[in-house]
Design a protein around this motif. Sequence first.
Motif, mmCIF file in Angstrom:
data_model
loop_
_atom_site.group_PDB
_atom_site.id
_atom_site.type_symbol
_atom_site.label_atom_id
_atom_site.label_comp_id
_atom_site.label_asym_id
_atom_site.label_seq_id
_atom_site.Cartn_x
_atom_site.Cartn_y
_atom_site.Cartn_z
ATOM 1 N N ASN A 95 -58.266 -140.279 -106.720
ATOM 2 C CA ASN A 95 -58.165 -141.699 -106.801
ATOM 3 C C ASN A 95 -57.844 -142.437 -105.473
ATOM 4 N N LEU A 96 -58.576 -142.004 -104.403
ATOM 5 C CA LEU A 96 -58.307 -142.203 -103.121
ATOM 6 C C LEU A 96 -58.213 -143.841 -102.919
ATOM 7 N N GLN A 97 -59.425 -144.376 -103.340
ATOM 8 C CA GLN A 97 -59.860 -145.754 -102.951
ATOM 9 C C GLN A 97 -58.777 -146.711 -103.822
ATOM 10 N N SER A 98 -58.379 -146.236 -105.054
ATOM 11 C CA SER A 98 -57.285 -147.231 -105.763
ATOM 12 C C SER A 98 -56.167 -147.028 -104.912
ATOM 13 N N LYS A 119 -66.468 -138.905 -99.401
ATOM 14 C CA LYS A 119 -65.299 -138.005 -99.915
ATOM 15 C C LYS A 119 -64.466 -137.256 -98.520
ATOM 16 N N SER A 120 -65.276 -137.336 -97.460
ATOM 17 C CA SER A 120 -64.687 -136.652 -96.436
ATOM 18 C C SER A 120 -65.140 -137.425 -94.967
ATOM 19 N N VAL A 121 -64.267 -137.063 -94.015
ATOM 20 C CA VAL A 121 -64.392 -137.678 -92.600
ATOM 21 C C VAL A 121 -64.231 -136.495 -91.574
ATOM 22 N N LYS A 122 -65.433 -136.565 -90.638
ATOM 23 C CA LYS A 122 -65.319 -135.303 -89.803
ATOM 24 C C LYS A 122 -64.891 -136.166 -88.477
ATOM 25 N N ILE A 123 -63.862 -135.674 -87.762
ATOM 26 C CA ILE A 123 -63.458 -135.963 -86.806
ATOM 27 C C ILE A 123 -63.491 -135.095 -85.305
ATOM 28 N N LYS A 124 -64.181 -135.774 -84.273
ATOM 29 C CA LYS A 124 -64.431 -134.998 -83.116
ATOM 30 C C LYS A 124 -63.316 -135.284 -82.111
ATOM 31 N N GLU A 139 -57.656 -159.038 -92.158
ATOM 32 C CA GLU A 139 -58.153 -159.383 -93.610
ATOM 33 C C GLU A 139 -58.263 -157.945 -94.375
ATOM 34 N N GLN A 140 -58.227 -156.779 -93.810
ATOM 35 C CA GLN A 140 -58.370 -155.626 -94.411
ATOM 36 C C GLN A 140 -57.808 -154.530 -93.540
ATOM 37 N N ILE A 141 -57.193 -153.459 -94.082
ATOM 38 C CA ILE A 141 -56.523 -152.505 -93.291
ATOM 39 C C ILE A 141 -57.221 -150.897 -93.905
ATOM 40 N N PHE A 142 -58.088 -150.888 -94.677
ATOM 41 C CA PHE A 142 -58.726 -149.641 -94.904
ATOM 42 C C PHE A 142 -60.235 -149.893 -95.255
ATOM 43 N N TRP A 143 -61.041 -148.793 -94.984
ATOM 44 C CA TRP A 143 -62.245 -148.834 -94.983
ATOM 45 C C TRP A 143 -62.722 -147.578 -95.556
ATOM 46 N N ASP A 144 -63.308 -147.314 -96.813
ATOM 47 C CA ASP A 144 -63.671 -146.216 -97.370
ATOM 48 C C ASP A 144 -62.629 -145.142 -97.297
ATOM 49 N N ASN A 145 -62.443 -144.027 -96.564
ATOM 50 C CA ASN A 145 -61.444 -143.119 -96.587
ATOM 51 C C ASN A 145 -60.626 -143.273 -95.155
ATOM 52 N N VAL A 146 -60.640 -144.339 -94.322
ATOM 53 C CA VAL A 146 -59.950 -144.531 -93.101
ATOM 54 C C VAL A 146 -58.961 -145.593 -93.158
ATOM 55 N N VAL A 147 -57.761 -145.451 -92.955
ATOM 56 C CA VAL A 147 -56.805 -146.496 -93.228
ATOM 57 C C VAL A 147 -55.961 -146.665 -91.885
ATOM 58 N N LEU A 148 -55.493 -147.930 -91.542
ATOM 59 C CA LEU A 148 -55.079 -148.179 -90.476
ATOM 60 C C LEU A 148 -53.237 -148.237 -90.977
ATOM 61 N N VAL A 149 -52.446 -147.816 -89.831
ATOM 62 C CA VAL A 149 -50.849 -148.002 -90.061
ATOM 63 C C VAL A 149 -50.421 -148.421 -88.720
ATOM 64 N N PHE A 208 -58.632 -137.649 -79.338
ATOM 65 C CA PHE A 208 -59.715 -138.246 -80.371
ATOM 66 C C PHE A 208 -60.648 -138.664 -79.712
ATOM 67 N N LEU A 209 -61.932 -138.496 -80.164
ATOM 68 C CA LEU A 209 -62.991 -139.025 -79.617
ATOM 69 C C LEU A 209 -63.867 -139.884 -80.445
ATOM 70 N N SER A 210 -64.238 -139.524 -81.740
ATOM 71 C CA SER A 210 -64.735 -140.183 -82.612
ATOM 72 C C SER A 210 -64.921 -139.856 -84.203
ATOM 73 N N PHE A 211 -65.111 -140.668 -85.080
ATOM 74 C CA PHE A 211 -65.403 -139.841 -86.315
ATOM 75 C C PHE A 211 -66.732 -140.260 -87.257
ATOM 76 N N CYS A 212 -66.811 -139.745 -88.283
ATOM 77 C CA CYS A 212 -67.909 -139.894 -89.234
ATOM 78 C C CYS A 212 -67.702 -139.831 -90.402
ATOM 79 N N ILE A 213 -67.983 -140.735 -91.168
ATOM 80 C CA ILE A 213 -67.640 -140.694 -92.755
ATOM 81 C C ILE A 213 -68.827 -140.189 -93.457
ATOM 82 N N SER A 214 -68.578 -139.075 -94.467
ATOM 83 C CA SER A 214 -69.888 -138.584 -94.989
ATOM 84 C C SER A 214 -70.378 -139.595 -96.109
ATOM 85 N N ASP A 215 -71.614 -139.064 -96.418
ATOM 86 C CA ASP A 215 -72.465 -140.093 -97.137
ATOM 87 C C ASP A 215 -71.709 -140.302 -98.560
ATOM 88 N N ASP A 216 -71.074 -139.487 -99.193
ATOM 89 C CA ASP A 216 -70.415 -139.559 -100.431
ATOM 90 C C ASP A 216 -69.136 -140.123 -100.176
#
Length: 422
Positions: free
Chosen positions: A352-355, A143-148, A306-316, A133-141
């Motif tokens: 309903n990913l955010q939910s 709805k998706s995330v691009k992983i390099k 204090e949080q373990i997710f941001w937009d469509n990225v989640v920590l486990v 894994f190198l990096s990631f970029c969340i789309s403006d909407d």
Amino acid sequence: MSEKSEKEKPKAVVVGGSIAGISCAHTLALAGWDVVVLEKSCGPTTGSPTGAGLGLDPLAQRLIQSWLHNPQLLHSSTLPLTIDLNQATDSEKVSWTLTRDENFNCRAAYWTDLHSLLYNALPPNIVLWGHLFLSFCISDDKKSVKIKVKVVQTDEEIEIVGNLLVAADGSLSSIRQSFLPGLKLRYSGYCAWRGVFDFSGNENSETVVGIRRAYPELGKSLYFNLGSGTHSVFYELQNKRLNWIWYVNQPEPELKRNSVTMKVSSEMVQKMHREVEKVWVPELVRVMKETKDPFLNFIYDSDPLEQIFWDNVVLVGDAAHPTTPHGLRSTNMSVLDAAILGKCLAKSGAENLQSALREYQSTRLPVVSKQVLHARRMGRIKQGLVLPDREPFDPKYARSEDYQELQQKNMPFFDDVPLLLI
């Protein structure tokens, strides 16, 4: 299922192919997601350089069995830990029992065995070995995330697009650092020498006969040996192996790599052998001395996030809650993270990913936060370190009421089963 509906599956990209990441692959696939796991190692491990034995609680056992084609495989590759036993050892090498809980109901697993069980139960081609894994970029909407990613074998850089990025990249998570650049891990004040003694073919050796005499309940007991300002952990694993850990108070080291595990020199091992003779009974010392390739972990955790997710990225797993090992939590928390995340995604649906991620966070954060802090406290007690509300623990002078904090069953939510899993 039709080809059309297959194409419509939401896609999750999991970074990290350790037990947390592989567990998420199981639960997200069961939730109807297309899953890919990115792992920098070039293939499944045959021996774990950074892990050894671990304890599985009853809930983690049940969850893992539900992901296996043959649930009995978990029992056949582990040994029972039905007794949680804390005993003291004084400077004269005399030992006595402090606490004994015969309703522990855990099982002892070897990290590599458990990882292999989980990995081999996955469909083929879910894990992309040798992908860094190198990096990631969340789309403006959002709805998706691009992983390099870099393909280790060829140095080629590729991009993978998904709807969800799952960070299972460990306690030093680079994905977590993207959102929390100021977060620093907290050094516990001690390190851990660890090893697995393989006695296959030598079951009747003087070393093995001696250790079974000194620790007669090996094979069913989790032994904690408490000395003055130190403690050790000792238990048996399947396939004629003994797992040991010795915690040593020392200043924080300067680690040269992005790791909390240090490869040790023969001089360091020899020094450890000399020091251990001063602390533990001869039978345990002999096992430690005859163990091949012991290694050194430096013990860190972090204050609860204090949080373990941001937009469509989640920590486990350890990315979400770096913890000290004293409550047998790390693997058990990772397995439960994966199970809860999968249930939340199945319940809410990809639309309903955010939910789903909010429910995952609200379910897990209160639990893991208390468990991390309790494990921290337990470690400081057993190492005889200062706490604001009590004198440093010394088994030779402690009162019986002080002993109770040593027991594993006092971990918050120890027997809790989340409503989502009922």
